[in-house]
Structures are given as structure tokens and as C-alpha cells.
Design a protein around this motif. Sequence first.
Motif, PDB file in Angstrom:
ATOM      1  N   ALA A  88       0.790  -1.263   0.053  1.00 58.82           N
ATOM      2  CA  ALA A  88      -0.127  -0.029  -0.028  1.00 58.82           C
ATOM      3  C   ALA A  88       0.877   1.112   0.026  1.00 58.82           C
ATOM      4  O   ALA A  88       1.120   1.746   1.013  1.00 58.82           O
ATOM      5  CB  ALA A  88      -1.020   0.098   1.307  1.00 58.82           C
TER       6      ALA A  88
ATOM      7  N   GLU B 267      -1.763   2.311   8.926  1.00 54.33           N
ATOM      8  CA  GLU B 267      -3.012   3.137   8.237  1.00 54.33           C
ATOM      9  C   GLU B 267      -3.376   1.991   7.343  1.00 54.33           C
ATOM     10  O   GLU B 267      -4.663   2.158   7.158  1.00 54.33           O
ATOM     11  CB  GLU B 267      -2.462   4.113   7.355  1.00 54.33           C
ATOM     12  CG  GLU B 267      -1.880   5.361   8.385  1.00 54.33           C
ATOM     13  CD  GLU B 267      -1.222   6.361   7.850  1.00 54.33           C
ATOM     14  OE1 GLU B 267      -0.917   7.507   8.231  1.00 54.33           O
ATOM     15  OE2 GLU B 267      -0.587   6.139   6.715  1.00 54.33           O
ATOM     16  N   ASN B 268      -2.619   1.282   6.574  1.00 54.31           N
ATOM     17  CA  ASN B 268      -3.256   0.328   5.542  1.00 54.31           C
ATOM     18  C   ASN B 268      -4.008  -0.778   6.149  1.00 54.31           C
ATOM     19  O   ASN B 268      -5.173  -1.221   5.813  1.00 54.31           O
ATOM     20  CB  ASN B 268      -2.130  -0.417   4.769  1.00 54.31           C
ATOM     21  CG  ASN B 268      -2.853  -1.268   3.668  1.00 54.31           C
ATOM     22  OD1 ASN B 268      -3.465  -0.895   3.001  1.00 54.31           O
ATOM     23  ND2 ASN B 268      -2.338  -2.602   3.696  1.00 54.31           N
TER      24      ASN B 268
ATOM     25  N   GLY C 125       2.553   4.870   0.096  1.00 55.21           N
ATOM     26  CA  GLY C 125       2.030   6.056   0.626  1.00 55.21           C
ATOM     27  C   GLY C 125       1.243   5.732   1.861  1.00 55.21           C
ATOM     28  O   GLY C 125       0.933   7.089   2.526  1.00 55.21           O
ATOM     29  N   LEU C 126       0.841   4.567   2.497  1.00 52.25           N
ATOM     30  CA  LEU C 126       0.270   4.366   3.648  1.00 52.25           C
ATOM     31  C   LEU C 126       1.447   3.692   4.700  1.00 52.25           C
ATOM     32  O   LEU C 126       2.075   2.670   4.136  1.00 52.25           O
ATOM     33  CB  LEU C 126      -0.978   3.797   3.519  1.00 52.25           C
ATOM     34  CG  LEU C 126      -1.981   4.179   2.912  1.00 52.25           C
ATOM     35  CD1 LEU C 126      -3.281   3.154   2.792  1.00 52.25           C
ATOM     36  CD2 LEU C 126      -2.563   5.578   3.310  1.00 52.25           C
ATOM     37  N   THR C 127       1.141   3.931   5.751  1.00 53.73           N
ATOM     38  CA  THR C 127       2.107   3.134   6.970  1.00 53.73           C
ATOM     39  C   THR C 127       1.385   1.768   6.842  1.00 53.73           C
ATOM     40  O   THR C 127       0.218   1.688   6.811  1.00 53.73           O
ATOM     41  CB  THR C 127       2.187   3.679   8.288  1.00 53.73           C
ATOM     42  OG1 THR C 127       0.862   3.770   8.699  1.00 53.73           O
ATOM     43  CG2 THR C 127       2.816   5.289   8.160  1.00 53.73           C
TER      44      THR C 127
ATOM     45  N   ARG D  76      -7.379   0.826   6.968  1.00 54.20           N
ATOM     46  CA  ARG D  76      -8.111   1.264   5.799  1.00 54.20           C
ATOM     47  C   ARG D  76      -8.893  -0.330   5.419  1.00 54.20           C
ATOM     48  O   ARG D  76     -10.083  -0.472   4.869  1.00 54.20           O
ATOM     49  CB  ARG D  76      -7.333   1.635   4.596  1.00 54.20           C
ATOM     50  CG  ARG D  76      -7.848   1.469   3.158  1.00 54.20           C
ATOM     51  CD  ARG D  76      -6.755   2.068   2.379  1.00 54.20           C
ATOM     52  NE  ARG D  76      -6.944   1.639   0.834  1.00 54.20           N
ATOM     53  CZ  ARG D  76      -6.593   0.576   0.286  1.00 54.20           C
ATOM     54  NH1 ARG D  76      -5.843  -0.238   0.836  1.00 54.20           N
ATOM     55  NH2 ARG D  76      -6.707   0.468  -1.045  1.00 54.20           N
TER      56      ARG D  76
END
Length: 326
Positions: free
Chosen positions: A72, A79-80, A74-76, A83
Motif C-alpha cells: 500500500a 494505516e493500511n 503511501g500508507l504506513t 483502511r
Amino acid sequence: MRIEIWADVVCPWAYIGKRRLERALAAPETAGLEAEVVWRPFRIDPTAPARAVPLEEALRDPLMDGALARCAPGLTPAENRARVSAIAAEEGLGPPWGAAWRASSHDAHRLLALALDHGGAALQNEVAEQVMKAHFVEGLDISDRSRLKAVAERAGFPEGGPLLDTDAAERAVRESLLVGKARGIATSPTFVVGDRALAGAQAPETIAEFLTAGDRPRRALPEEVERLRYAESLLDRRDPLGALELLRPLLDEHGRDTGVRLLAARAYFASAQLRRARETLEELVAESPDDSYARLLLGRTLQRQGLADEAAVHLRLATTMSPGYA
């Protein structure tokens, strides 16, 4: 219509994709579509340990964290995960939601293959549902055979559990993974209908559009020919050992076939099994002295063995017969 789902049961998008496929099949535009859903194996984490480790512990490994970050951009990883959890909730999965273990999915794929063989696509689909529910909703270790046996019971496949203690479906799963690689499957899930593929857990509308775009059935080929083509594809993808794995039954049953032996020789050469390559190619050249490619490969094999003078004879003859080899 047969819909193949090439997916890993420890991939959250596989479970999300299953729900989205179900919604697509229930949509008005697919009404009347007779679909058979068959699960095929894919591995997103082939290095997962045989004995599962708690996922929180695994995520502290910088290598694991880096791999998740690539999934993913752009996402840590945190964060992923948030999501994916939100998307899963939208599809009616959980709460709770989230795997608790970094677990090998090999035995789970064996169970799916056994369910298909013993009870058909409907049973296999239910086993897939229960395996992913155990992993993502109940937080169970699905690499633990005792857990898988309970899952099989719950799915209506009680005979599947004891089979896991044998080597049943072991070869079938390993070969299916190679076939998927040969066919270019690179994402979990990938939906395949005939010769068409849709990668990823797309929106139900996109899946429905894919399903109704027209089924172009794959041209039926004899099993031996298809196996030979998959082996050649693996060789082209720089997996000579995988190619040899698929060639093994052909070598056992059709070991005198020139095409089978030549492809095996290429795989032996590419995997640095030079003695086997030389023996096979010497036989082929003796049988067909005008086979310029066999001579070329034999010459290169002899070169790698340090036999320059012997190699030169075959390389000279190969380039004489086929100047393009010069």
C-alpha cells in the motif's frame, strides 16, 4: 460459466473479493448466469513459518513491515490495516476483524483442493468461507491442523480433517501454484474466466461487467500438451526447477518424446544440472544429428563443464546448420 478465484486465504482482499463477487452474481445484470466458483491457490507470504507466530510480533520485524508498506504505497502498515478493516466492515465482514497470526496457508490450500475433489465447487466454496472466517474474524491459527479439522467439520467436510495428516493434495497444491505462476497470476485475488482475468478485489459493478463481457472458453488441449506449455512458460519466467516439477509426470509417462526431453534439457541447463543436461542432449543429438538447437545447447553445456574442444565441434555444426546461432 466457471469462475476461478486465484487467491490466498490469508489475504484480506481474498475475503473482501469473495463478498464482492457474491454481490456481483446477485446483481440484475448477471441474472440467469449459471456460475461455478472454483478456488485456486496463491501465496502472498511464501516465507511464512511452518509454526505460526503472533502477527503483532511478526510486524515488529522491519522486513515484514517493509513488505507491507510495498502493498500500500503511501500508507504506513498501521494505516493500511485500518483502511482494510473499514472496507471489510462495508462488506459485512466483522467486527471483530483482523488476523491474529502470521500463518502458513499451505494446509488450508490442501483442504480446499480436497474439498473440490470430494464434494465439488459448492463444498469448496463453503470451506473457503469458513477458513477465512476463522483467520480474519475469529483470529485463529489456520496453520494448526487441529483448527483446520474443526473448520472442515463446520463446513460440512468432516472427512477432510484426517486427510490433512496424510500427503493428500500435497502435489496438487504445489503444481497448482506453479500453473498459476505459468499463467501469469500475480495478485490475490485474481478472477479468471476462460482466457480473461481480472486482478484485485474490484467493485461488484466491475466484477459484474467482467463476468458479462462474454465468456471466451479456453481452448481445450490434451492435459499433456497443457502441462508442457506451462512448463515452458515457467522456463521463460526463469523458474527451471518449477518447469521440471511440472515435467516430471511427462518424463515418467512420455520419457522418449523429443519435445519433452528437449524442454527438460533446457531446464537442466538453466538450473545448472549440467550432467543431466549433457546426457539428455547427447541422446537427442545421436537420434537427430541435424537438430541444430540441440547441438547448440549441448555445445554450451560442454562449455560450462570446461570441455572447450568438445563444445567447439557441436557449436560449429550448430552455426553451420543455423547461421543465426553464430
